[in-house]
Structure formats: structure tokens, C-alpha cells
Design a protein around this motif. Sequence first.
Motif, PDB file in Angstrom:
ATOM      1  N   LEU A  77       1.159  -1.270  -0.068  1.00 55.30           N
ATOM      2  CA  LEU A  77       0.157  -0.106   0.002  1.00 55.30           C
ATOM      3  C   LEU A  77       0.725   1.336   0.067  1.00 55.30           C
ATOM      4  CD1 LEU A  77      -2.457  -1.053   2.874  1.00 55.30           C
ATOM      5  CD2 LEU A  77      -2.854  -1.198   0.664  1.00 55.30           C
ATOM      6  N   PRO A  78       0.468   2.314  -0.558  1.00 58.13           N
ATOM      7  CA  PRO A  78       1.139   3.680  -0.347  1.00 58.13           C
ATOM      8  C   PRO A  78       1.252   4.052   0.984  1.00 58.13           C
ATOM      9  CG  PRO A  78      -1.017   4.035  -1.286  1.00 58.13           C
ATOM     10  CD  PRO A  78      -0.802   2.397  -1.320  1.00 58.13           C
ATOM     11  N   ALA A  79       2.222   4.707   1.727  1.00 57.49           N
ATOM     12  CA  ALA A  79       2.078   4.923   3.116  1.00 57.49           C
ATOM     13  C   ALA A  79       2.021   6.323   3.212  1.00 57.49           C
ATOM     14  CB  ALA A  79       3.542   4.361   3.497  1.00 57.49           C
ATOM     15  N   THR A  80       0.930   6.618   3.876  1.00 54.46           N
ATOM     16  CA  THR A  80       0.464   7.846   4.088  1.00 54.46           C
ATOM     17  C   THR A  80       0.300   7.873   6.036  1.00 54.46           C
ATOM     18  OG1 THR A  80      -1.896   7.751   4.026  1.00 54.46           O
ATOM     19  CG2 THR A  80      -0.583   8.705   2.082  1.00 54.46           C
ATOM     20  N   PRO A  81       0.459   8.698   6.635  1.00 54.68           N
ATOM     21  CA  PRO A  81      -0.045   8.596   8.119  1.00 54.68           C
ATOM     22  C   PRO A  81      -1.521   7.950   8.248  1.00 54.68           C
ATOM     23  CG  PRO A  81       1.046  10.677   7.692  1.00 54.68           C
ATOM     24  CD  PRO A  81       0.535  10.043   6.396  1.00 54.68           C
ATOM     25  N   GLU A  82      -2.169   8.298   7.572  1.00 59.22           N
ATOM     26  CA  GLU A  82      -3.841   7.674   7.739  1.00 59.22           C
ATOM     27  C   GLU A  82      -3.737   6.400   7.354  1.00 59.22           C
ATOM     28  OE1 GLU A  82      -3.607  12.020   7.496  1.00 59.22           O
ATOM     29  OE2 GLU A  82      -2.983  10.550   5.747  1.00 59.22           O
ATOM     30  N   VAL A  83      -2.953   5.867   6.407  1.00 62.80           N
ATOM     31  CA  VAL A  83      -2.802   4.413   5.955  1.00 62.80           C
ATOM     32  C   VAL A  83      -2.324   3.667   6.869  1.00 62.80           C
ATOM     33  CG1 VAL A  83      -1.963   2.860   4.482  1.00 62.80           C
ATOM     34  CG2 VAL A  83      -3.346   4.807   3.495  1.00 62.80           C
ATOM     35  N   VAL A  84      -1.223   4.084   7.262  1.00 61.07           N
ATOM     36  CA  VAL A  84      -0.428   3.298   8.488  1.00 61.07           C
ATOM     37  C   VAL A  84      -1.510   3.341   9.665  1.00 61.07           C
ATOM     38  CG1 VAL A  84       1.701   3.082   9.645  1.00 61.07           C
ATOM     39  CG2 VAL A  84       1.692   3.659   7.402  1.00 61.07           C
ATOM     40  N   GLU A  85      -1.679   4.328  10.339  1.00 62.80           N
ATOM     41  CA  GLU A  85      -2.647   4.272  11.376  1.00 62.80           C
ATOM     42  C   GLU A  85      -3.915   3.398  11.197  1.00 62.80           C
ATOM     43  OE1 GLU A  85      -4.628   7.326  14.737  1.00 62.80           O
ATOM     44  OE2 GLU A  85      -3.700   8.101  12.843  1.00 62.80           O
ATOM     45  N   GLY A  86      -4.366   3.498  10.202  1.00 64.58           N
ATOM     46  CA  GLY A  86      -5.517   2.746   9.900  1.00 64.58           C
ATOM     47  C   GLY A  86      -5.347   1.422   9.735  1.00 64.58           C
ATOM     48  N   PHE A  87      -4.045   0.848   9.009  1.00 65.24           N
ATOM     49  CA  PHE A  87      -3.557  -0.385   9.441  1.00 65.24           C
ATOM     50  C   PHE A  87      -3.677  -1.058  10.685  1.00 65.24           C
ATOM     51  CE2 PHE A  87      -0.817  -3.922   9.269  1.00 65.24           C
ATOM     52  CZ  PHE A  87      -1.100  -4.889   7.944  1.00 65.24           C
ATOM     53  N   MET A  88      -2.903  -0.132  11.484  1.00 67.86           N
ATOM     54  CA  MET A  88      -2.856  -0.590  12.847  1.00 67.86           C
ATOM     55  C   MET A  88      -4.096  -1.022  13.643  1.00 67.86           C
ATOM     56  SD  MET A  88       0.471  -1.137  13.184  1.00 67.86           S
ATOM     57  CE  MET A  88       0.960  -1.240  14.813  1.00 67.86           C
ATOM     58  N   VAL A  89      -5.003   0.139  13.624  1.00 66.02           N
ATOM     59  CA  VAL A  89      -6.206   0.075  13.936  1.00 66.02           C
ATOM     60  C   VAL A  89      -6.889  -1.300  13.868  1.00 66.02           C
ATOM     61  CG1 VAL A  89      -8.593   1.021  14.111  1.00 66.02           C
ATOM     62  CG2 VAL A  89      -6.477   2.639  14.450  1.00 66.02           C
ATOM     63  N   GLU A  90      -6.904  -1.636  12.357  1.00 64.37           N
ATOM     64  CA  GLU A  90      -7.710  -2.734  11.830  1.00 64.37           C
ATOM     65  C   GLU A  90      -6.942  -3.995  12.484  1.00 64.37           C
ATOM     66  OE1 GLU A  90     -10.413  -2.960  10.450  1.00 64.37           O
ATOM     67  OE2 GLU A  90     -10.777  -1.095   9.786  1.00 64.37           O
ATOM     68  N   ALA A  91      -5.519  -3.971  12.341  1.00 65.69           N
ATOM     69  CA  ALA A  91      -4.801  -5.195  12.848  1.00 65.69           C
ATOM     70  C   ALA A  91      -5.031  -5.366  14.399  1.00 65.69           C
ATOM     71  CB  ALA A  91      -3.115  -4.821  12.724  1.00 65.69           C
ATOM     72  N   GLU A  92      -5.193  -4.410  15.244  1.00 66.37           N
ATOM     73  CA  GLU A  92      -5.440  -4.664  16.728  1.00 66.37           C
ATOM     74  C   GLU A  92      -6.995  -5.215  16.831  1.00 66.37           C
ATOM     75  OE1 GLU A  92      -3.954  -1.757  19.797  1.00 66.37           O
ATOM     76  OE2 GLU A  92      -3.138  -0.709  17.917  1.00 66.37           O
ATOM     77  N   ALA A  93      -7.869  -4.544  15.982  1.00 66.59           N
ATOM     78  CA  ALA A  93      -9.171  -5.003  16.079  1.00 66.59           C
ATOM     79  C   ALA A  93      -9.611  -6.516  15.233  1.00 66.59           C
ATOM     80  CB  ALA A  93     -10.198  -3.901  15.480  1.00 66.59           C
ATOM     81  N   ALA A  94      -8.522  -7.106  14.803  1.00 73.30           N
ATOM     82  CA  ALA A  94      -8.750  -8.282  14.032  1.00 73.30           C
ATOM     83  C   ALA A  94      -8.999  -9.389  15.098  1.00 73.30           C
ATOM     84  CB  ALA A  94      -7.631  -8.427  12.983  1.00 73.30           C
ATOM     85  N   PRO A  95      -9.842 -10.506  14.354  1.00 71.18           N
ATOM     86  CA  PRO A  95      -9.800 -11.919  15.425  1.00 71.18           C
ATOM     87  C   PRO A  95      -8.412 -12.456  15.436  1.00 71.18           C
ATOM     88  CG  PRO A  95     -10.253 -12.116  12.870  1.00 71.18           C
ATOM     89  CD  PRO A  95     -10.442 -10.528  13.267  1.00 71.18           C
ATOM     90  N   ASP A  96      -8.231 -13.145  16.391  1.00 73.93           N
ATOM     91  CA  ASP A  96      -7.050 -13.963  16.651  1.00 73.93           C
ATOM     92  C   ASP A  96      -6.416 -14.758  15.517  1.00 73.93           C
ATOM     93  OD1 ASP A  96      -7.381 -12.867  19.032  1.00 73.93           O
ATOM     94  OD2 ASP A  96      -7.592 -14.649  20.205  1.00 73.93           O
ATOM     95  N   GLU A  97      -7.413 -15.092  14.647  1.00 80.94           N
ATOM     96  CA  GLU A  97      -6.967 -15.813  13.545  1.00 80.94           C
ATOM     97  C   GLU A  97      -5.992 -14.949  12.470  1.00 80.94           C
ATOM     98  OE1 GLU A  97     -10.544 -17.967  15.003  1.00 80.94           O
ATOM     99  OE2 GLU A  97      -9.966 -16.044  14.561  1.00 80.94           O
ATOM    100  N   LEU A  98      -6.095 -13.771  12.761  1.00 79.60           N
ATOM    101  CA  LEU A  98      -5.301 -12.836  11.726  1.00 79.60           C
ATOM    102  C   LEU A  98      -3.953 -12.268  12.355  1.00 79.60           C
ATOM    103  CD1 LEU A  98      -4.942 -11.514   8.983  1.00 79.60           C
ATOM    104  CD2 LEU A  98      -6.433  -9.528   9.649  1.00 79.60           C
ATOM    105  N   SER A  99      -2.838 -12.452  12.187  1.00 82.59           N
ATOM    106  CA  SER A  99      -1.511 -12.054  12.400  1.00 82.59           C
ATOM    107  C   SER A  99      -1.031 -11.013  11.302  1.00 82.59           C
ATOM    108  CB  SER A  99      -0.605 -12.984  12.868  1.00 82.59           C
ATOM    109  OG  SER A  99      -1.025 -13.655  13.821  1.00 82.59           O
ATOM    110  N   THR A 100      -0.479 -10.122  11.536  1.00 84.91           N
ATOM    111  CA  THR A 100       0.094  -9.048  10.597  1.00 84.91           C
ATOM    112  C   THR A 100       1.267  -8.585  11.196  1.00 84.91           C
ATOM    113  OG1 THR A 100      -0.907  -7.016  11.701  1.00 84.91           O
ATOM    114  CG2 THR A 100      -2.433  -8.378  10.224  1.00 84.91           C
TER     115      THR A 100
END
Length: 454
Positions: A217-240
Amino acid sequence: MATTTTISDLRNATSGPVIGPNDPGYDDARDVFYAGIEKRPAAIARVANADDVPRVIELARETGSELAVRAGGHSIAGHSVSEGGVVLDLRDLKGLEIDAEGRTAAAEAGLTAAEYTQAVGEQGLATGFGDTGSVGISGITLGGGVGFLVRKYGLTIDNLRSADIVTADGRVLTVDEQNHPDLFWAIRGGGGNFGVVTRFRYRLHPVERIVGGMLFLPATPEVVEGFMVEAEAAPDELSTIANVMTAPPMPFIPEEFHGSTIVMAFLVYAGDVEVGERAMAPFRALAAPLADMVGAKTYPEMYPPEPEPYKVLAASHTGFVDELESKDYLEAIERLQDPVGSARVVQLRVLGGAAARVPNDATAYAHRSRKIMVNIATLYEDPDDRGAAEGWVRDMTDRIHGDDETGYVNFLGDEPNRVSHAYPGSTWDRLREVKRRYDPTNLFRLNQNIPPSG
């Protein structure tokens, strides 16, 4: 320092080849994964079986030789090889016994993560290791093991049922929760300080199909922060794993993005494929992907064949944080554009899940409650650039970690002053007590060392 007498004794005592400085293949045998490590051991004992191991340890102890233990050769600090000492080389120990019905595997210490994963994967089973297939199972297990299955099935050590270990006095012990439990506790995160493990017995999990791969993905502050928010909210089945970095000239990344700041993410959903495909949607929605290699596959496909390593020098730092703010993402992206070295990366690993549900004192890895692992690195090719690279890493470290000196022992470099910080709370004192009992003379010292005294 080892001597020619030591080489002769090793050859007489062991079944495998012993390679000295004047022997063919010496330079290949002493070569390790990372650049800039040019140590010249006096002898390299490539043990042929587990019986050779105590004999090498005994000779190193009797001669006072520095002893290095090598498996995959991925020690960032160069501990896989000795300057003037003896290398106990485990990489020819490749035995693997799989009990598919009992969901266990007994693996010899020379296997790599890819070799093990491919073999058990043929039966739809897996044990989690790291994110690089050529890493040896020995080093990654003894330090903890944070990888693609960490949120679903925990660290590698959480799936270690027992181990065969040779201690400094030459004893061969089988350790588990009932037998030598203090030593079993210590080797689950305490590194190679307590002996040489010749065989690991792991728990296997059914992992026939995953949804996983790389997403760019292109890296902007919004994209990276959004990625981390989604990764923390993801179910345990998903590791990133999110590598925020300057884009290398990869053929599948549009040329106009080469050298710009991107997110190279690894995602693995270990569960139902249809649910996994839906779990990827929020990440793909963050921005139009530059390249999307995420899809249904077998788990071993996460370890594709690796090309010959292109060796570059690196300055790096590992640590933990519990929270990152919008300003942290903005600042990181701005600093990644600094013209330092050939490439720069800030790697973000969201933890939690199964690994966090294990008590901090259950193993020597004592970072269970930490939320995010942050690894910072600069790659460079000219040794004269070392100062600038280290300065960039130090500045980024100060901005992200501040005074927090904790870190993951498997990613520490040559940083002896930080080793105790890798074992917070009472863990350090407990490890030193185990060290005093099993290695009072610190024979196993070429590692992220836990001294028995001082």
C-alpha cells in the motif's frame, strides 16, 4: 584459543567433518546470514548426530576455547561464529518425526523453519515460527518465536512440549513441565545460555489452508494508522506485520513508487477461507493497493524459496510500545524519507491474541502484555555510512521508544547492556539462578548472555 590439537581431538571424537582454516570449504562453513561478520574460528565441528554434541562441548570446556553454537546462522550480533574458537555447527541435524494423530513433531536442531513447515504442512499441520524460512528452528524457539501464527496459536515456545538438551557438564537431559521444570522454563525465551538443544518436541495445529500473503500500500499517516487500528481489532486468526519502508525496485510495484514510502504488509488468516477473505477487506480498503498477493494458499507457501541473500550492512533496534499516536505515524513517514543508507524501515507487529493469554512468568519471554513490537532499521552498503545509519536508528528509537529499553531478545544486535532489559521484572534474577545451576562457568557465553554472577 583453539589449537591444531583441538582440531585433531575433535576429529577423533566426532562423526561429522571438522573444518579448519586450511581446509577446503572453510570460508563457506564460517559464513553467516548477515554482512559485516568476518570471524575466523579455529575449528568448525559439523556434528553428524546428537552424540557428537557432548563431545564437542567437553573439548571446548577442557581447552578453554570460546564456543559458538550455530544452527541457521541468523544471529544479528554474530554469535553463530567465533573468532579463534570452536563452532558447534548443528545444521546437518535434520531428523523429523511427525505424529499426525497425536499432533506432535520431534525435530532435530538443524532444521530451518521452512524445512519443518513444508514437511508437517504435507499433512495439513503447522507450528508457528517466524516470517523467514531460512531461520533455524533452534534460535527462534529459544528466544521466543514471534511469527505468522502468533495471535492464533501463540509464540513458538507456547507450543514446545519438551526438549533434549546437553548442558555444560555434558549431561543429556530431557526437559519438560515435569522434568527439570526450571531449565524448561528458562529455555523458553532465555536463548542459548543453558545448553545445546539437539531435539525439540512441538505441538502441531491443523492449518490446511490460510488466507495470506503480501499486500503493498502507499504509505500515508492515515493508511499506516488505519492498518494498525484494523490489525488490533482483527480476530485472533489474523496476524500481521507492517513494514513501513522505502520501496525497493520490485518488478510488481509500479516504477513511479520506487524509492517512495510504502507499506509492505504480511497478513496470515489461519481459519476458514471465506471468513479470512472478508477479514482482508478492511486492509485493502485503506488505499488502492500497489500490489496484492494475498489469497488462499497452503501455510508453507508463506515460506517461498529464498534467493541468494544480497548482503548489506544494517543498523537496527528492537523494542515494544503499548500505543502509537497519529503524530508517531506522521513523524515516522517523514523521517523514512531522509537520505540515509540504501533503505530504511519501521516494522510494526501487533501482538496480543493467544500469546497475551499466557502469564508473564510462565516462560522466560516476559512481554506478554505488550501491545506492539517496533523494529527500526537502516540498510547501507558502504562501511563509512555506519555512523549516519546508527544515528538515524538512534533518533527514530528515541522518538518512538523514549526511555523504554525493553526488547525482544531474538532481534537484539551486539547490545550487551540491553540484555537484562529483555527480561523485565523478576525474570532476569530467575534466569541468572538457573544459569548458576546449569552453567556456573558461563561456557555458553557467545549469545545474548545471562551471566551466572557479577
